[in-house]
Design a protein around this motif. Sequence first.
Motif, PDB file in Angstrom:
ATOM      1  N   GLY A 247      44.327  48.341   8.694  1.00  0.00           N
ATOM      2  CA  GLY A 247      44.687  47.660   9.689  1.00  0.00           C
ATOM      3  C   GLY A 247      43.717  46.723   9.993  1.00  0.00           C
ATOM      4  O   GLY A 247      44.131  45.583  10.366  1.00  0.00           O
ATOM      5  N   GLY A 248      42.303  46.876   9.889  1.00  0.00           N
ATOM      6  CA  GLY A 248      41.526  45.796  10.334  1.00  0.00           C
ATOM      7  C   GLY A 248      41.616  44.713   9.348  1.00  0.00           C
ATOM      8  O   GLY A 248      41.663  43.343   9.769  1.00  0.00           O
ATOM      9  N   ARG A 249      41.729  45.188   8.200  1.00  0.00           N
ATOM     10  CA  ARG A 249      42.121  44.048   7.080  1.00  0.00           C
ATOM     11  C   ARG A 249      43.016  43.013   7.394  1.00  0.00           C
ATOM     12  O   ARG A 249      43.187  41.975   7.296  1.00  0.00           O
ATOM     13  N   GLU A 250      44.225  43.574   7.777  1.00  0.00           N
ATOM     14  CA  GLU A 250      45.563  42.785   8.274  1.00  0.00           C
ATOM     15  C   GLU A 250      45.308  42.238   9.451  1.00  0.00           C
ATOM     16  O   GLU A 250      45.619  40.971   9.587  1.00  0.00           O
ATOM     17  N   LEU A 251      44.796  42.803  10.469  1.00  0.00           N
ATOM     18  CA  LEU A 251      44.473  42.064  11.817  1.00  0.00           C
ATOM     19  C   LEU A 251      43.496  40.741  11.621  1.00  0.00           C
ATOM     20  O   LEU A 251      43.686  39.863  12.448  1.00  0.00           O
ATOM     21  N   SER A 252      42.582  40.934  10.534  1.00  0.00           N
ATOM     22  CA  SER A 252      41.758  39.879  10.308  1.00  0.00           C
ATOM     23  C   SER A 252      41.990  39.042   9.677  1.00  0.00           C
ATOM     24  O   SER A 252      41.500  37.855   9.475  1.00  0.00           O
ATOM     25  N   ASN A 253      43.129  39.248   8.778  1.00  0.00           N
ATOM     26  CA  ASN A 253      43.672  38.386   7.626  1.00  0.00           C
ATOM     27  C   ASN A 253      42.310  38.133   6.665  1.00  0.00           C
ATOM     28  O   ASN A 253      42.141  37.186   6.075  1.00  0.00           O
TER      29      ASN A 253
END
Length: 258
Positions: free
Chosen positions: A87-93
């Motif tokens: 999720g963090g990977r997606e939120l931070s792009n």
Amino acid sequence: MYYVGIDIGSTAAKISVITPDGTVDHFVMPTGWSSKETARIIKEKIADKYGVDVDSDEVRTVATGYGRISVDYADFVITEITCHGRGGRELSNSKDVTIVDVGGQDTKSIKLENGFVTDFQMNDKCSAGTGRFIEIMADKLNFTLEEMFRAASEGEPIAISSMCTVFAESEIISYIGEGRDKEDIAAGVIDSVATKVSNLASRSVDNNPVILTGGLSSVDYFAKVLGEKLKTEVATTENGKFAGSYGAALLAKEKKKR
């Protein structure tokens, strides 16, 4: 196909749903006394809102968090670290990022390199470095959380040396009795939590950008104080409190149904 991520924490359950048209919906509810009861209510809410049964072939579900084993209709049960990392990977792009998640009862620091978790730290032994500690101390100062952070931004931190919530609470009561400014006490509380979080996260930072997730993910003041401790910028994230459930929903999409 609907892809559902359910993150049942100790105080709140976060749910993320990726709909067939690619829209991402999030909602949150109190965990309550029973994770199993919470899981049942979530099932009903999804049925009411989307008109689908989570047990059907139209839905794929991943459960994570403290109460993940209570979601008996989940297709997969996946650890918090994996889901928060995704999720963090997606939120931070970004595929290279350090995610600092300050939850109600625990704090996690997760380092991603090329999109994969390469290191993580987790503290669930004491609430003194968590959001719950701030809630308890705000209550002692008769502040809402919003008022607590606003007051802290206007004060000069008073040292709070105790590592234990109970003893730290005694320190604060003593400061109140001495007539210290509430703004300075509030600043001391936030500084104390940021110090504990930075001690946990420092090993996972290196040259990575850092994002803040969890319940404090949208609090600019906390991100600023934590960034000063880590000697790097800490970015707040929209929908950061849903990092775990969003990651779970993305993993549901990427996995084949059992």
